[in-house]
Design a protein around this motif. Structure first.
Motif, PDB file in Angstrom:
ATOM      1  N   ALA A  90     -55.019 101.000 -32.142  1.00 32.95           N
ATOM      2  CA  ALA A  90     -53.833 101.523 -32.817  1.00 32.95           C
ATOM      3  C   ALA A  90     -53.108 100.398 -33.537  1.00 32.95           C
ATOM      4  O   ALA A  90     -52.935  99.306 -32.986  1.00 32.95           O
ATOM      5  CB  ALA A  90     -52.892 102.200 -31.824  1.00 32.95           C
ATOM      6  N   LEU A  91     -52.690 100.661 -34.768  1.00 31.35           N
ATOM      7  CA  LEU A  91     -51.903  99.698 -35.520  1.00 31.35           C
ATOM      8  C   LEU A  91     -50.549  99.533 -34.834  1.00 31.35           C
ATOM      9  O   LEU A  91     -49.905 100.509 -34.466  1.00 31.35           O
ATOM     10  CB  LEU A  91     -51.715 100.187 -36.951  1.00 31.35           C
ATOM     11  N   ALA A  92     -50.112  98.275 -34.655  1.00 32.69           N
ATOM     12  CA  ALA A  92     -48.885  98.022 -33.899  1.00 32.69           C
ATOM     13  C   ALA A  92     -48.145  96.821 -34.469  1.00 32.69           C
ATOM     14  O   ALA A  92     -48.746  95.911 -35.044  1.00 32.69           O
ATOM     15  CB  ALA A  92     -49.198  97.787 -32.422  1.00 32.69           C
ATOM     16  N   ALA A  93     -46.831  96.835 -34.302  1.00 33.33           N
ATOM     17  CA  ALA A  93     -46.008  95.683 -34.652  1.00 33.33           C
ATOM     18  C   ALA A  93     -46.224  94.599 -33.604  1.00 33.33           C
ATOM     19  O   ALA A  93     -46.326  94.872 -32.413  1.00 33.33           O
ATOM     20  CB  ALA A  93     -44.540  96.083 -34.714  1.00 33.33           C
ATOM     21  N   SER A  94     -46.305  93.353 -34.052  1.00 29.04           N
ATOM     22  CA  SER A  94     -46.570  92.228 -33.167  1.00 29.04           C
ATOM     23  C   SER A  94     -45.426  91.242 -33.233  1.00 29.04           C
ATOM     24  O   SER A  94     -44.756  91.107 -34.261  1.00 29.04           O
ATOM     25  CB  SER A  94     -47.887  91.541 -33.559  1.00 29.04           C
ATOM     26  N   LEU A  95     -45.201  90.536 -32.125  1.00 25.74           N
ATOM     27  CA  LEU A  95     -44.142  89.534 -32.087  1.00 25.74           C
ATOM     28  C   LEU A  95     -44.677  88.127 -32.285  1.00 25.74           C
ATOM     29  O   LEU A  95     -43.926  87.161 -32.267  1.00 25.74           O
ATOM     30  CB  LEU A  95     -43.400  89.609 -30.751  1.00 25.74           C
ATOM     31  N   GLY A  96     -45.978  87.980 -32.459  1.00 30.23           N
ATOM     32  CA  GLY A  96     -46.542  86.662 -32.682  1.00 30.23           C
ATOM     33  C   GLY A  96     -46.907  85.967 -31.384  1.00 30.23           C
ATOM     34  O   GLY A  96     -46.558  86.400 -30.281  1.00 30.23           O
ATOM     35  N   ARG A 123     -43.755 100.205 -30.573  1.00 33.10           N
ATOM     36  CA  ARG A 123     -44.424  99.214 -31.414  1.00 33.10           C
ATOM     37  C   ARG A 123     -45.601  99.783 -32.214  1.00 33.10           C
ATOM     38  O   ARG A 123     -46.027  99.169 -33.187  1.00 33.10           O
ATOM     39  CB  ARG A 123     -44.915  98.041 -30.565  1.00 33.10           C
ATOM     40  N   ASN A 124     -46.164 100.925 -31.834  1.00 34.96           N
ATOM     41  CA  ASN A 124     -47.310 101.461 -32.569  1.00 34.96           C
ATOM     42  C   ASN A 124     -47.042 102.812 -33.227  1.00 34.96           C
ATOM     43  O   ASN A 124     -47.968 103.483 -33.672  1.00 34.96           O
ATOM     44  CB  ASN A 124     -48.542 101.555 -31.661  1.00 34.96           C
ATOM     45  N   ALA A 125     -45.780 103.214 -33.288  1.00 34.59           N
ATOM     46  CA  ALA A 125     -45.406 104.464 -33.967  1.00 34.59           C
ATOM     47  C   ALA A 125     -44.743 104.118 -35.301  1.00 34.59           C
ATOM     48  O   ALA A 125     -43.900 103.221 -35.374  1.00 34.59           O
ATOM     49  CB  ALA A 125     -44.468 105.299 -33.100  1.00 34.59           C
ATOM     50  N   PHE A 126     -45.137 104.836 -36.349  1.00 32.36           N
ATOM     51  CA  PHE A 126     -44.627 104.578 -37.689  1.00 32.36           C
ATOM     52  C   PHE A 126     -44.141 105.889 -38.308  1.00 32.36           C
ATOM     53  O   PHE A 126     -44.653 106.965 -37.992  1.00 32.36           O
ATOM     54  CB  PHE A 126     -45.707 103.962 -38.573  1.00 32.36           C
TER      55      PHE A 126
END
Length: 294
Positions: A90-96, A123-126
């Motif tokens: 799943a595509l997700a936002a990352s904090l690095g 983090r993976n919902a758009f």
């Protein structure tokens, strides 16, 4: 004369005691305000892992304003023990890689990655957003521009999925190909299009609504490259193993996109609000599933 004993105070004991009291008062003040690093980390983790309710598609299409997940499905024919043979991502936002060592989340632009967890969380919902002012609730059509925005994973501010041409200072860390990131600036870099999976039917499907929970190609409008997960580039983060997401079109011998470029726009399960459409059992008999019979 009194003999020396361990109870005798020597050195700058008064200054040390005052500094210790100052540190304690500073700690208590930060704790009351919620400014301690551990408190910031817990708040950020709660937002990233907060359960999100995906939009339910009653007509089977993706609409502007829907809250969805972007899933790179597993290719059943290539499941094994080799590199890149993990399940659906799943595509997700990352904090690095530096978080949570840093004092706070990294500033924009922020990183994105692909994760093995397919439960809809912050983090993976758009959210699917319109570019040209189309009414919320209208279906997205093949060839039509749209944006993908975060659902409040980091803060109340929305960030948008974006990409740009590779340069000497801007490229993906592992593959050195075109980078995908999140930005708070609206521009043509944040515009995407959905393309039919079959190259021979793309002209016929132009202008038709985009079906949900079906494999499609997601193309970046500015660079004309497709969103992809190579699956052989990954890092370890605070949340586990995360795979690199890039913009690169992988073509096979038939000039069709490989499974690295395949995506499904996943919606909520209308029969179970806590689950998604990918959790629904396959209605085909077990034998047909193994043999690939439709």
């Amino acid at each position: 004369m009194a003999a020396y004993s361990p109870g005798v105070l020597i050195g700058n004991w008064a200054e040390e005691a005052l500094r210790e009291e100052d540190r304690l008062r500073d700690f208590m003040r930060k704790r009351e305000r919620g400014e301690l690093l551990i408190q910031k980390i817990n708040k950020m983790q709660d937002k990233l892992l907060k359960k999100i309710q995906l939009s339910v598609s009653k007509d089977g299409f993706v609409h502007f304003g829907d809250t969805v997940m972007l899933l790179n499905p597993v290719n059943e024919s290539r499941v094994g023990n080799g590199p890149g043979t993990c399940g659906s991502l799943a595509l997700a936002a990352s904090l690095g890689e530096t978080w949570p060592c840093a004092a706070g989340p990294p500033p924009a632009p922020r990183e994105v990655s692909a994760v093995e967890s397919t439960d809809p969380v912050g983090r993976n919902a758009f959210c699917v957003l319109s570019v040209d002012g189309v009414t919320v609730g209208e279906p997205i059509r093949f060839g039509q521009n749209f944006r993908l925005g975060t659902t409040g994973a980091f803060s109340d501010q929305m960030f948008y999925l974006a990409s740009d041409h590779k340069s000497f200072i801007r490229f993906a860390k592992k593959s050195y190909l075109q980078q995908v990131f999140l930005t708070d600036q609206l521009s043509y870099l944040t515009c995407w299009q959905a393309t039919c999976l079959d190259p021979q039917l793309r002209l016929e499907y132009e202008g038709f609504p985009v079906p949900a929970n079906t494999k499609i190609i997601i193309t970046h409008c500015y660079t004309n490259r497709s969103l992809a997960v190579p699956r052989n580039f990954w890092t370890r983060s605070y949340f586990g193993k995360e795979y690199e997401v890039i913009c690169h079109t992988y073509l096979d011998s038939h000039k069709a996109e490989e499974d690295k470029n395949h995506w499904e726009v996943v919606t909520g399960n209308h029969s179970d609000e806590d689950r998604t459409m990918i959790d629904r059992p396959d209605p085909r008999p077990e034998g047909d599933q193994k043999e690939g019979v439709l």
